[in-house]
Design a protein around this motif. Structure first.
Motif, short mmCIF file in Angstrom:
data_model
loop_
_atom_site.label_atom_id
_atom_site.label_comp_id
_atom_site.label_asym_id
_atom_site.label_seq_id
_atom_site.Cartn_x
_atom_site.Cartn_y
_atom_site.Cartn_z
N VAL A 54 0.87 -1.19 0.00
CA VAL A 54 0.00 0.00 0.00
C VAL A 54 0.90 1.23 0.00
O VAL A 54 2.09 1.12 0.28
CB VAL A 54 -0.92 0.01 1.25
CG1 VAL A 54 -1.84 -1.20 1.27
CG2 VAL A 54 -0.09 0.07 2.54
N PRO A 55 0.38 2.42 -0.31
CA PRO A 55 1.24 3.61 -0.29
C PRO A 55 1.92 3.80 1.08
O PRO A 55 1.33 3.49 2.12
CB PRO A 55 0.27 4.76 -0.57
CG PRO A 55 -0.86 4.12 -1.31
CD PRO A 55 -0.97 2.73 -0.76
N ALA A 56 3.16 4.33 1.04
CA ALA A 56 3.96 4.48 2.27
C ALA A 56 3.19 5.22 3.36
O ALA A 56 3.31 4.90 4.55
CB ALA A 56 5.26 5.21 1.95
N SER A 57 2.35 6.18 2.96
CA SER A 57 1.66 7.01 3.94
C SER A 57 0.71 6.21 4.83
O SER A 57 0.40 6.63 5.95
CB SER A 57 0.89 8.12 3.22
OG SER A 57 0.00 7.54 2.29
N ILE A 58 0.21 5.07 4.35
CA ILE A 58 -0.71 4.29 5.20
C ILE A 58 -0.11 2.96 5.67
O ILE A 58 -0.80 2.15 6.29
CB ILE A 58 -2.08 4.06 4.51
CG1 ILE A 58 -1.92 3.35 3.17
CG2 ILE A 58 -2.84 5.36 4.34
CD1 ILE A 58 -3.23 2.80 2.63
N VAL A 59 1.19 2.76 5.39
CA VAL A 59 1.83 1.51 5.80
C VAL A 59 1.76 1.32 7.32
O VAL A 59 1.44 0.23 7.81
CB VAL A 59 3.29 1.43 5.29
CG1 VAL A 59 4.07 0.37 6.05
CG2 VAL A 59 3.32 1.12 3.80
N ILE A 71 5.80 -8.84 5.26
CA ILE A 71 6.71 -8.35 4.23
C ILE A 71 6.14 -7.01 3.76
O ILE A 71 5.00 -6.96 3.29
CB ILE A 71 6.78 -9.30 3.01
CG1 ILE A 71 7.26 -10.69 3.45
CG2 ILE A 71 7.69 -8.73 1.94
CD1 ILE A 71 7.22 -11.73 2.33
N VAL A 72 6.91 -5.94 3.91
CA VAL A 72 6.46 -4.65 3.38
C VAL A 72 7.16 -4.39 2.05
O VAL A 72 8.37 -4.17 2.00
CB VAL A 72 6.70 -3.49 4.38
CG1 VAL A 72 6.27 -2.16 3.76
CG2 VAL A 72 5.94 -3.73 5.68
N ILE A 73 6.37 -4.47 1.00
CA ILE A 73 6.89 -4.27 -0.36
C ILE A 73 7.06 -2.77 -0.63
O ILE A 73 8.01 -2.35 -1.29
CB ILE A 73 5.88 -4.85 -1.40
CG1 ILE A 73 5.58 -6.33 -1.12
CG2 ILE A 73 6.34 -4.60 -2.82
CD1 ILE A 73 6.64 -7.31 -1.51
N SER A 74 6.14 -1.97 -0.10
CA SER A 74 6.07 -0.53 -0.39
C SER A 74 7.40 0.18 -0.27
O SER A 74 8.20 -0.11 0.63
CB SER A 74 5.09 0.14 0.58
OG SER A 74 3.96 -0.67 0.78
N GLY A 107 11.78 -6.10 4.64
CA GLY A 107 11.64 -4.86 3.90
C GLY A 107 11.78 -3.69 4.84
O GLY A 107 12.43 -3.82 5.87
N PRO A 108 11.19 -2.54 4.58
CA PRO A 108 10.36 -2.23 3.40
C PRO A 108 11.21 -2.02 2.14
O PRO A 108 12.41 -2.25 2.20
CB PRO A 108 9.70 -0.91 3.82
CG PRO A 108 10.70 -0.26 4.71
CD PRO A 108 11.36 -1.38 5.47
N TYR A 134 15.97 -8.11 0.18
CA TYR A 134 15.87 -7.72 1.59
C TYR A 134 15.62 -6.24 1.83
O TYR A 134 15.44 -5.82 2.98
CB TYR A 134 17.03 -8.25 2.42
CG TYR A 134 18.41 -7.80 2.02
CD1 TYR A 134 19.22 -8.60 1.23
CD2 TYR A 134 18.91 -6.57 2.45
CE1 TYR A 134 20.51 -8.20 0.88
CE2 TYR A 134 20.20 -6.18 2.11
CZ TYR A 134 20.98 -6.99 1.32
OH TYR A 134 22.25 -6.59 0.98
N GLY A 135 15.61 -5.46 0.78
CA GLY A 135 15.20 -4.06 0.89
C GLY A 135 15.98 -3.27 1.92
O GLY A 135 17.20 -3.40 2.01
N ASN A 136 15.27 -2.49 2.73
CA ASN A 136 15.94 -1.58 3.67
C ASN A 136 16.35 -2.21 5.00
O ASN A 136 16.87 -1.52 5.87
CB ASN A 136 15.04 -0.37 3.96
CG ASN A 136 14.79 0.47 2.71
OD1 ASN A 136 15.32 0.17 1.64
ND2 ASN A 136 13.98 1.50 2.83
N GLU A 137 16.08 -3.48 5.19
CA GLU A 137 16.50 -4.21 6.42
C GLU A 137 16.01 -3.57 7.72
O GLU A 137 16.75 -3.54 8.69
CB GLU A 137 18.03 -4.32 6.51
CG GLU A 137 18.70 -5.06 5.39
CD GLU A 137 20.22 -5.07 5.58
OE1 GLU A 137 20.73 -5.98 6.23
OE2 GLU A 137 20.90 -4.16 5.07
N ALA A 138 14.79 -3.04 7.73
CA ALA A 138 14.30 -2.41 8.97
C ALA A 138 14.14 -3.44 10.08
O ALA A 138 14.37 -3.15 11.24
CB ALA A 138 12.97 -1.71 8.71
N GLY A 139 13.75 -4.65 9.71
CA GLY A 139 13.58 -5.70 10.71
C GLY A 139 14.58 -6.81 10.47
O GLY A 139 15.67 -6.82 11.02
N VAL A 140 14.20 -7.76 9.60
CA VAL A 140 15.08 -8.88 9.28
C VAL A 140 16.24 -8.35 8.42
O VAL A 140 16.02 -7.65 7.44
CB VAL A 140 14.32 -9.98 8.51
CG1 VAL A 140 15.22 -11.17 8.28
CG2 VAL A 140 13.07 -10.40 9.27
#
Lengths: 451, 208
Positions: A76-81, A97-100, A130-131, A187-193
């Motif tokens: 979904v758009p970042a603003s409502i993630v 998994i956050v694709i946004s 992610g994200p 793995y995107g931005n690695e905020a969690g995993v």
């Protein structure tokens, strides 16, 4: 796969938040890929603005789903993630998994939201991937929780990529060229995993024999080295590092500062931790393929060819890669010469040229004699397509030889094109690697003789 | 980030048992003469100042000084360019560079390579994330394209590898322990079959 990623890689139920049927959208791509594995799990679609997608009932919010949800995929758009992930936490999903996109990669404002996201999931004890990623694929259970354009065939290579687009390429190429994949992760931005969490998890994964990694930069270099060192004693890690620029802009204060540029240090770190570095995406796949299919061997190989020129070229590539060619023993020579199939003008030395008009029977004599010689630890088999060549029959002989000598790796080069495609498929279906180009396969073979 | 002065640098190297060739920092002709007498001719004179990073750029090195007369005239020349002069023993051998720095991603890293023209043009060096053990330091040296040059060819004796290895290990330890030091360059280190000595060195620290 055990540990906290278990429910992400092996979900029995999954929800796509931001599911849609709008052509060309990420949400539609996710739905399409997830429905491929519907035989193995229930897939719920969440969208508050559409009651039905592809003829399926949707849920306006994840908390309305009447069952436990193992995996939530958020597009979904970042603003409502944040709001959506909060709902996922309330639902006590197994993993998210956050694709946004629109987080730390766009600057401090995005980074702030990303930190909140990380905190929220951490507090809830839920794994977050992610994200800003493409998603994950687990071929073993037909899970494609990504919007990649293709699903790769099952196999033993886990691909981890910092870039989503690179994973798109690799997924498509693997599907086309029959490279077997166990899992794929962006793995995107690695905020969690984090990358190292994925490495540790694939180290334990029984389906994965080789870990291949596309890397731009690391968040914690020393931790990467420590974990990689531990893993490579069990399974190889192959890497391609992008961004090899030197620290050119820096004021030149010392020679050490100038020479020990960023990439030079990465290179040393890979070497010190036993990670195999490759130069191109193709090489990454080539090396991964051979390590997934064959076992390592001592550095002493033989070349059998039905074309003199290719034998010489292969010998040259072996030399430049530091691969040693064994000398044929008297026994081996007399065994081959003694066969009625072999013309007297065969080369009698390594590379073993069994001459252009070689029949399958002639290949069989040479292959069996060479593999019987104790100090020959691996075998390169070259087949040039000549009018009397029988590729499929040759492939069958090779598969049989492999069965008799399972510990000696065989690398095939059925060169040319159309004439050998069926034979190549037969080889690879029987786990014998084939390469269409001598240099590519011999670079890959080097990883086997040194790993 | 700044270059730390000669005396402090010397002290740090001494602490880590990194041998340097006999060197005296002098500001007067009289001191220079006494220093040269102690060391024994021939000596080297080098312009020295915190602001001088690349001495050769200002022609700040005069070697092969054999007597008092030559020393006096060379001293005068160099004092026009700097506030002080180093009087140094002359050691013959092969030039090597040993250095370390803090990488933004991996922290302390150590480098060893062939020195002099090889450093600038051929860039023959090998690099490791610190700490390096003696075994690892040996491997670093073996990786050099110019390893055979150090090992000696055509009947020439090898340089004292044991001393060289211990200096590489010491530089690695130094950067790991001395948190305020950002970069260190021992360039050149001169090695012969008997000894290995740092001839020039630069230590850059944070702050100062």
């Amino acid at each position: 796969m055990v540990n906290k990623l278990g429910r992400i890689f092996n979900p029995r139920t999954a929800a796509i938040i931001g599911a849609t049927d709008r052509i060309g959208s990420v949400g539609a791509g996710l739905v399409k890929n997830m429905l491929l594995g519907e035989g193995e799990r229930k897939v719920f679609l969440v969208n508050p603005n559409q009651n039905e997608i592809f003829g399926r009932k949707t849920f306006p919010i994840i908390t309305d789903i009447p069952e436990v949800v193992d995996l939530a995929i958020v597009a979904v758009p970042a603003s409502i993630v944040l709001k959506v992930v909060e709902d996922c936490c309330k639902k006590k999903v197994g993993g998210i998994i956050v694709i946004s996109a629109g987080f730390s990669e766009i600057g401090s404002k995005g980074e702030k939201i990303q930190n909140e996201l990380a905190e929220m999931t951490c507090r809830a004890g839920i794994a977050l991937v992610g994200p800003n990623c493409l998603g994950i694929i687990n071929t073993k259970n037909n899970l494609n929780a990504s919007f990649a354009p293709a699903t790769p065939p099952k196999g033993n290579v886990a691909l981890i990529s910092q870039s989503g687009a690179i994973l798109d390429i690799l997924a498509d190429k693997a599907a086309e060229e029959n490279y077997g994949i166990s899992s794929m992760v962006s793995y995107g931005n690695e905020a969690g995993v984090t990358l190292t969490d994925f490495l540790k998890s694939f180290a334990e994964d029984v389906e994965t024999k080789v870990i291949a990694l596309y890397l731009e930069g690391l968040k914690d270099g020393r931790k990467f080295m420590e974990i990689a060192k531990r893993i490579v004693s069990k399974k190889p890690i192959i890497v391609i590092k992008a961004g090899k620029n030197y620290e050119g802009q820096r004021a030149i204060k010392s020679h050490t500062g100038t020479m020990a540029g960023d990439y030079q240090v990465y290179k040393s770190a890979f070497k010190q931790s036993g990670v195999i570095e490759t130069d191109s995406l193709e090489e990454l796949l080539d090396v991964s393929k051979i390590l997934a299919l064959e076992s390592k061997c001592e550095n002493s190989v033989a070349i059998i060819t039905n074309g003199g020129g290719c034998g010489v070229l292969a010998a040259d590539y072996c030399k430049s890669q530091g691969i040693n060619l064994a000398e044929l023993s008297k026994d081996t020579i007399s065994r081959i010469s003694g066969s009625a199939e072999m013309p007297s003008l065969w080369s009698k030395s390594n590379p073993i040229d069994i001459v252009g008009d070689a029949s399958p029977a002639r290949y069989k004599v040479a292959i069996e004699a060479v593999l019987s010689q104790k100090n020959i630890r691996g075998l390169i088999i070259i087949q040039t397509p000549q009018i009397m060549t029988d590729p499929l029959e040759n492939a069958k002989i090779i598969v049989e030889a492999k069965r008799l000598f399972p510990k000696k790796p065989i690398v095939c080069f059925f060169l040319g094109g159309k004439m050998s495609s069926e034979a190549i498929k037969f080889l690879e279906d029987n786990n014998i690697p084939n390469y269409g180009e001598l240099k590519r396969g011999i670079i890959a073979l080097r990883a086997l003789t040194r790993y | 980030m700044g270059l730390i002065n000669f005396q402090s640098a010397e002290k740090i190297l001494f602490k880590y048992k990194i041998p340097i060739c006999r060197t005296f920092f002098v500001v007067s002709e009289k001191e220079a003469l006494i220093a040269a007498e102690k060391i024994g001719y021939p000596v080297f004179l080098k312009a020295y100042g915190k602001d001088i990073l690349h001495r050769t750029d200002i022609k700040g090195v005069i070697g092969g000084i054999n007597n008092e007369k030559e020393l006096k005239s060379s001293f005068k020349k160099l004092m026009k360019k700097a506030k002080g002069v180093l009087v140094q023993e002359t050691i013959f051998g092969k030039e090597i560079i040993i250095g370390a720095k803090r990488d933004s991603q991996f922290g302390p890293v150590v480098l060893v390579g062939l020195g002099g023209i090889f450093t600038e043009i051929i860039k023959d060096f090998s690099l490791r994330v610190a700490p390096v053990s003696a075994v690892e330091a040996r491997l670093m040296l073996k990786e050099l394209q110019g390893y055979d040059y150090l090992a000696g060819s055509r009947g020439e004796k090898p340089i004292n590898f044991k001393s060289l290895v211990s200096i590489v290990v010491s530089v690695s330890n130094l950067l790991i322990k001395e948190k305020e030091i950002e970069e260190i360059d021992l360039n050149p280190v001169i090695a012969n079959e008997k000894k290995v000595l740092a001839v020039d060195f630069k230590i850059l620290s944070y702050g100062k």
